[in-house]
Write an enzyme that holds these catalytic residues in place. Structure first.
Site: not given
Ligand code: FCB
Length: 441
Positions: A108, A277, A64, A279, A345, A153
């Site tokens: 992006h 995504n 990607r 995290y 992600e 995002e």
């Molecule tokens: C996400 C972004 C990516 C990167 C990661 C750690 O929010 O999409 O570009 O910065 O975090």
């Protein structure tokens, strides 16, 4: 594996590329750690063949990347800049030759500066320009790309960019951020109409938020935070319009008059897949206290997020909670029923060092990935239509406001020499995707 244009390409002045809002933002004093910029980044613009070969050696099945709008339309409108298109043509061909599926993201975060000068995402016209740009890229690559991602995002682009001022263009106005939210979603809907081949989706940073305690203040703050991070985007994409409770919360800021007839229908065009995504998740309290926060919400929401005591955090200060991914995927399946989900992600920054032995021993990243992949598999086993999992990131790269200080790569980059050194996690991941069931480091 995943990257994005501004974070890895460099070559910002080459082959007719125009200026983006990130080029501008990086030059504002104090905005980026160590005043870093993406001018050179990982130099992937010149080194893409080596990077593709490296992925092939590792056994990676999908890449990607994002297309830099200012390489295709330097001023954000008008005829295509052929050398810019040619670069992505070469990249896509190199990937396909090696059997690596290309997944381009059309946006992006690197908006052409000329469009920002006219109001950027707070200006409705930017959504129309985006659809024209999407048609150009689609026209050039259709047939060789099976999965398209319109936006990455939009929460971050709208709220860190126009509300909290942490990202480009650095504005701090919730009314602008709400307008940007809507115009980004509209841009997605309009672009999804013109991308008529392959599967089309959008990548959202979904960040579940729950209360830190059962205190009514915490419960209310967490509810607002959860709507803001998730439903503000999911509800309109899945045909439910904007969440009323949140619209009411922002009533003093805007009457949402920028939502015109037909917009919600355009936004709700069915997705072929939802990109997730993941995290972190949030424990929200209404009482501010000192100490590092996991994320930021608009001040009017009175919501603060802190890592729970005893939970390990990454170098970003984000708590490591893989079970949050299982819960999120199950919740999405239950509440929105997307036809397919792709985790577009997931990954972590740690303070990696290249040892004297020439090896980066990143056992924590291996554990992180192992646990998150297992969490995704648990959701799959529970019936979630999960179709893929992409790791952020192939390379250490330009981590936005954090500059080069945060290393997310499975491959270490020496930013002086551009040498690439696969970390232990890259070797581990390669064995995993080849079905070898590797042991932990
Ligand atoms: C996400 C972004 C990516 C990167 C990661 C750690 O929010 O999409 O570009 O910065 O975090």
């Amino acid at each position: 594996m995943a990257t994005s244009a501004y974070q890895v390409e460099g070559a910002v002045g080459e082959d007719g590329r125009g200026t983006s809002i990130w080029d501008t933002f990086c030059r504002k004093p104090g905005r980026i750690r160590h005043e870093d910029t993406g001018d050179v980044a990982c130099d992937q613009y010149h080194r893409y063949e080596d990077d593709v070969a490296l992925m092939a050696d590792l056994g990676i099945g999908a890449y990607r990347f994002s297309v830099a709008w200012p390489r295709i339309q330097p001023e954000g409108r008008g005829a295509a800049n052929q050398p810019g298109l040619d670069y992505y043509r070469r990249l896509v061909d190199a990937l396909n030759r090696r059997g690596i599926a290309p997944l381009p993201t059309l946006y992006h975060w690197d908006l052409p500066q000329s469009l920002e000068d006219e109001g950027g995402w707070a200006n409705r016209e930017t959504a129309e320009r985006f659809a024209e740009y999407a048609a150009i890229v689609h026209g050039a690559l259709a047939g060789d790309v099976s999965f398209w991602i319109t936006l990455n995002e939009p929460w971050v682009a709208a709220w860190l960019g126009y509300g909290l001022g942490i990202h480009a263009p650095g504005k701090t106005d919730d009314a602008l951020a709400l307008a940007a939210t809507h115009h980004l979603l509209l841009a997605h809907g309009l672009a999804a109409q013109v991308v008529s081949s392959g599967e089309v989706g959008i990548s959202l940073n979904l960040e579940p938020a729950g209360p830190e305690s059962d205190d009514p203040g915490d419960v209310r703050a967490a509810r607002l935070a959860d709507l803001h991070m998730n439903a503000l985007f999911l509800d309109p994409l899945f045909g439910r319009g904007y969440p009323n409770e949140l619209v009411e919360h922002f009533r003093d800021v805007t009457d949402m008059g920028f939502v015109l007839d037909g917009d919600l229908e355009a936004i709700a065009r069915p997705l072929d897949f939802l990109g997730v995504n993941y995290y972190r998740r949030h424990r929200v309290t209404a009482s501010a206290r000192p100490g590092p926060r996991v994320g930021d919400f608009p001040a009017s929401m009175g919501a603060w997020s802190f890592a729970p005591p005893g939970v390990e955090v990454t170098a970003m200060g984000w708590p490591i909670e893989p079970e949050g991914l299982t819960d999120l995927l199950i919740r999405l399946h239950r509440d929105y029923e997307p036809g397919r989900i792709i985790v577009t992600e997931n990954g972590a920054a740690f303070d990696d060092e290249l040892g004297a032995d020439g090896i980066v021993h990143d056992a924590r990243r291996i554990s992180f990935l192992r646990d998150h992949i297992a969490a995704a598999c648990a959701a799959l086993a529970a019936g979630v239509p999960l179709a893929g999992f992409l790791v952020w990131s192939l390379l250490d790269n330009f981590e936005w406001a954090e500059g080069y200080s945060k290393r997310f790569g499975l491959v270490h980059v020496d930013f002086t020499t551009q040498a690439r050194t696969p970390k232990e996690s890259a070797r581990w991941f390669g064995r995993l995707v080849r079905g070898e069931d590797p042991p932990l480091a």
